[in-house]
Design an enzyme around this catalytic site. Structure first.
Site, PDB file in Angstrom:
ATOM      1  N   HIS A  18       0.819  -1.219   0.000  1.00 35.02           N
ATOM      2  CA  HIS A  18       0.000   0.000   0.000  1.00 35.02           C
ATOM      3  C   HIS A  18       0.852   1.268   0.000  1.00 35.02           C
ATOM      4  O   HIS A  18       0.450   2.267  -0.603  1.00 35.02           O
ATOM      5  CB  HIS A  18      -0.971  -0.028   1.186  1.00 35.02           C
ATOM      6  CG  HIS A  18      -2.019  -1.090   1.041  1.00 35.02           C
ATOM      7  ND1 HIS A  18      -2.617  -1.723   2.110  1.00 35.02           N
ATOM      8  CD2 HIS A  18      -2.557  -1.666  -0.081  1.00 35.02           C
ATOM      9  CE1 HIS A  18      -3.493  -2.619   1.660  1.00 35.02           C
ATOM     10  NE2 HIS A  18      -3.465  -2.606   0.338  1.00 35.02           N
ATOM     11  N   HIS A  41      -7.839  -7.770  -8.172  1.00 33.09           N
ATOM     12  CA  HIS A  41      -8.197  -8.595  -7.002  1.00 33.09           C
ATOM     13  C   HIS A  41      -8.387  -7.622  -5.846  1.00 33.09           C
ATOM     14  O   HIS A  41      -7.513  -7.456  -4.993  1.00 33.09           O
ATOM     15  CB  HIS A  41      -7.085  -9.592  -6.683  1.00 33.09           C
ATOM     16  CG  HIS A  41      -6.833 -10.605  -7.759  1.00 33.09           C
ATOM     17  ND1 HIS A  41      -6.283 -10.285  -8.980  1.00 33.09           N
ATOM     18  CD2 HIS A  41      -7.069 -11.952  -7.802  1.00 33.09           C
ATOM     19  CE1 HIS A  41      -6.185 -11.383  -9.717  1.00 33.09           C
ATOM     20  NE2 HIS A  41      -6.656 -12.406  -9.028  1.00 33.09           N
ATOM     21  N   SER A 110      -6.703  -1.704  -0.764  1.00 26.26           N
ATOM     22  CA  SER A 110      -6.202  -0.937  -1.913  1.00 26.26           C
ATOM     23  C   SER A 110      -7.302  -0.102  -2.590  1.00 26.26           C
ATOM     24  O   SER A 110      -7.038   1.049  -2.977  1.00 26.26           O
ATOM     25  CB  SER A 110      -5.525  -1.870  -2.919  1.00 26.26           C
ATOM     26  OG  SER A 110      -6.348  -2.980  -3.242  1.00 26.26           O
ATOM     27  N   GLU A 128     -13.611  -8.114  -8.009  1.00 17.35           N
ATOM     28  CA  GLU A 128     -13.463  -9.070  -6.899  1.00 17.35           C
ATOM     29  C   GLU A 128     -14.370 -10.250  -7.216  1.00 17.35           C
ATOM     30  O   GLU A 128     -15.545 -10.072  -7.506  1.00 17.35           O
ATOM     31  CB  GLU A 128     -13.838  -8.373  -5.573  1.00 17.35           C
ATOM     32  CG  GLU A 128     -14.038  -9.279  -4.382  1.00 17.35           C
ATOM     33  CD  GLU A 128     -12.830 -10.147  -4.006  1.00 17.35           C
ATOM     34  OE1 GLU A 128     -11.716  -9.616  -3.878  1.00 17.35           O
ATOM     35  OE2 GLU A 128     -13.030 -11.365  -3.857  1.00 17.35           O
ATOM     36  N   GLY A 154     -10.494 -11.339 -12.013  1.00 14.86           N
ATOM     37  CA  GLY A 154      -9.593 -10.211 -12.260  1.00 14.86           C
ATOM     38  C   GLY A 154      -8.775 -10.366 -13.534  1.00 14.86           C
ATOM     39  O   GLY A 154      -8.439  -9.367 -14.187  1.00 14.86           O
ATOM     40  N   ASP A 174      -3.170  -8.334  -7.510  1.00 15.92           N
ATOM     41  CA  ASP A 174      -2.829  -8.702  -6.127  1.00 15.92           C
ATOM     42  C   ASP A 174      -3.595  -9.962  -5.719  1.00 15.92           C
ATOM     43  O   ASP A 174      -4.469  -9.930  -4.860  1.00 15.92           O
ATOM     44  CB  ASP A 174      -3.194  -7.508  -5.217  1.00 15.92           C
ATOM     45  CG  ASP A 174      -2.893  -7.777  -3.751  1.00 15.92           C
ATOM     46  OD1 ASP A 174      -2.017  -8.611  -3.462  1.00 15.92           O
ATOM     47  OD2 ASP A 174      -3.532  -7.127  -2.891  1.00 15.92           O
TER      48      ASP A 174
HETATM   49  C1  LIG Z   1      -4.787 -10.280  -1.446  1.00 14.35           C
HETATM   50  S1  LIG Z   1      -6.515 -10.054  -1.505  1.00 14.35           S
HETATM   51  C2  LIG Z   1      -6.683  -8.459  -2.175  1.00 14.35           C
HETATM   52  C3  LIG Z   1      -6.322  -7.344  -1.280  1.00 14.35           C
HETATM   53  C4  LIG Z   1      -6.507  -5.969  -1.867  1.00 14.35           C
HETATM   54  N1  LIG Z   1      -5.913  -5.844  -3.189  1.00 14.35           N
HETATM   55  C5  LIG Z   1      -5.897  -4.942  -0.955  1.00 14.35           C
HETATM   56  O1  LIG Z   1      -4.717  -4.623  -1.091  1.00 14.35           O
HETATM   57  O2  LIG Z   1      -6.614  -4.441  -0.091  1.00 14.35           O
HETATM   58  C6  LIG Z   1      -6.974 -11.034  -2.865  1.00 14.35           C
HETATM   59  C7  LIG Z   1      -8.446 -10.986  -3.206  1.00 14.35           C
HETATM   60  O3  LIG Z   1      -8.644 -11.610  -4.464  1.00 14.35           O
HETATM   61  C8  LIG Z   1      -9.901 -12.266  -4.457  1.00 14.35           C
HETATM   62  N2  LIG Z   1      -9.837 -13.211  -5.584  1.00 14.35           N
HETATM   63  C9  LIG Z   1      -9.378 -14.486  -5.607  1.00 14.35           C
HETATM   64  N3  LIG Z   1      -9.357 -14.954  -6.866  1.00 14.35           N
HETATM   65  C10 LIG Z   1      -9.804 -13.949  -7.664  1.00 14.35           C
HETATM   66  C11 LIG Z   1      -9.971 -13.805  -9.074  1.00 14.35           C
HETATM   67  N4  LIG Z   1      -9.666 -14.794  -9.923  1.00 14.35           N
HETATM   68  N5  LIG Z   1     -10.420 -12.627  -9.543  1.00 14.35           N
HETATM   69  C12 LIG Z   1     -10.730 -11.606  -8.708  1.00 14.35           C
HETATM   70  N6  LIG Z   1     -10.597 -11.688  -7.363  1.00 14.35           N
HETATM   71  C13 LIG Z   1     -10.127 -12.834  -6.848  1.00 14.35           C
HETATM   72  C14 LIG Z   1     -10.015 -12.831  -3.085  1.00 14.35           C
HETATM   73  O4  LIG Z   1     -11.360 -13.073  -2.740  1.00 14.35           O
HETATM   74  C15 LIG Z   1      -9.365 -11.710  -2.245  1.00 14.35           C
HETATM   75  O5  LIG Z   1     -10.345 -10.825  -1.784  1.00 14.35           O
END
Ligand SMILES: C[S@@+](CC[C@H](N)C(=O)[O-])C[C@H]1O[C@@H](n2cnc3c(N)ncnc32)[C@H](O)[C@@H]1O
Length: 291
Positions: A18, A41, A110, A128, A154, A174
């Site tokens: 971040h 993500h 994020s 998401e 994503g 991410d």
């Molecule tokens: C590491 S977290 C994201 C944190 C966020 N970017 C932040 O910094 O606050 C990863 C997220 O990706 C989601 N996720 C998992 N597979 C995904 C996909 N194929 N496409 C989109 N989101 C996905 C999960 O549910 C989770 O909420």
């Protein structure tokens, strides 16, 4: 799809990601023209870190005390100036979410940070895949001007939303790294993203759980013959330490001008402030050099 970012919110990896994300956004804002921020993500946009300790089905040791917890009490003068802005934003999120205690409780994701820094002409596409996380994200940021929340994969979003009409974009990738082939999926998305929009800034977060896997990923990235690409890495322990994730990185394709010079001292500061065992470092290396 078992991953829940709640347990990791505010940990050292979130802090590193971040802090650099805020700097990337600020760097893109040096030009007046608006840009697309695509968060592939996105997560839920904000986290109650108490849930990490007392979640309904799990009880775990929270990770934030070794992350944001280490920086929380620092005065703005005691940290590098670019870090001070990030800390001020985190404190603002925590306060506005209703925390009245001295310790941090609520931590922004994020999407919230990006939205808070966005100007009128900047646009956010927040993707998401997890329905409950996406619903929470919709509650946090949905319906705001310039923000689109989408429950979707994503990697598909990279293909669907690029090139942006603005002709400027910052793409944060991410993923949770639950899937065995996550690095391969990222490389595939970067291939398609660069084909569609070679001048975009792509930032990929990755865990440092095994150097070999990361080096293999870098080789796959180099094979795409991408524009200049920088790896920013933070380790909070040396190789000999027991812990599984000893650090993390942010790969930045098309980094803004002098981003390397800005990131290096920030990572060095974080390596010291967030160290969990001897031997951690901050480093910035070109994976594909500027010519
Ligand atoms: C590491 S977290 C994201 C944190 C966020 N970017 C932040 O910094 O606050 C990863 C997220 O990706 C989601 N996720 C998992 N597979 C995904 C996909 N194929 N496409 C989109 N989101 C996905 C999960 O549910 C989770 O909420």
């Amino acid at each position: 799809m078992n991953y829940r970012h709640h347990f990791h919110a505010g940990n050292f990896a979130d802090v590193m990601k971040h802090v650099l994300l805020c700097r990337l956004i600020r760097a893109l804002q040096k030009k007046e023209k608006g840009f697309l921020y695509l968060d592939t993500h996105a997560g839920r946009g904000g986290y109650d870190m108490e849930v990490a300790a007392t979640g309904d089905t799990h009880t775990r040791r929270p990770e934030w005390p070794e992350g944001i917890g280490r920086l929380w009490a620092q005065s703005p003068e005691a940290v590098p100036a670019p870090l001070a802005e990030y800390l001020a934003l985190v404190r603002e999120f925590d306060r506005d979410a209703g925390n009245i205690t001295a310790a941090p409780r609520f931590y922004p994701g994020s999407p919230w940070l990006a939205r808070r820094l966005a100007r009128l002409g900047d646009r956010l596409a927040l993707c998401e895949r997890h329905p409950a996380e996406c619903a929470a994200l919709e509650g946090e940021l949905g319906g705001r001007a310039g923000v689109a929340v989408q429950e979707m994969d994503g990697y598909t979003a990279v293909r669907a939303l690029l090139p942006p009409p603005e002709r400027r974009a910052l793409v944060l990738i991410d993923p949770p790294f639950e899937a065995q082939d996550e690095f391969a999926q990222i490389a595939g998305a970067l291939r398609d993203g660069l084909q569609r929009f070679a001048s975009g800034v792509f930032a990929v977060w990755y865990p440092l759980t095994g150097r070999a896997r990361v080096d293999e990923f870098f080789a796959a990235v180099r094979a795409l013959r991408p524009p200049p690409t920088l790896a920013c890495e933070l380790t909070i322990a040396g190789e000999q330490a027991e812990m599984k994730m000893k650090g993390c990185g942010l790969l930045v394709i098309n980094p803004p001008w002098q981003f390397d010079a800005e990131a290096a001292p920030l990572l060095a500061f974080l390596a010291e402030a967030l160290a969990q065992a001897p031997g951690g470092t901050g480093r910035v290396d070109w994976v594909v050099r500027e010519t």
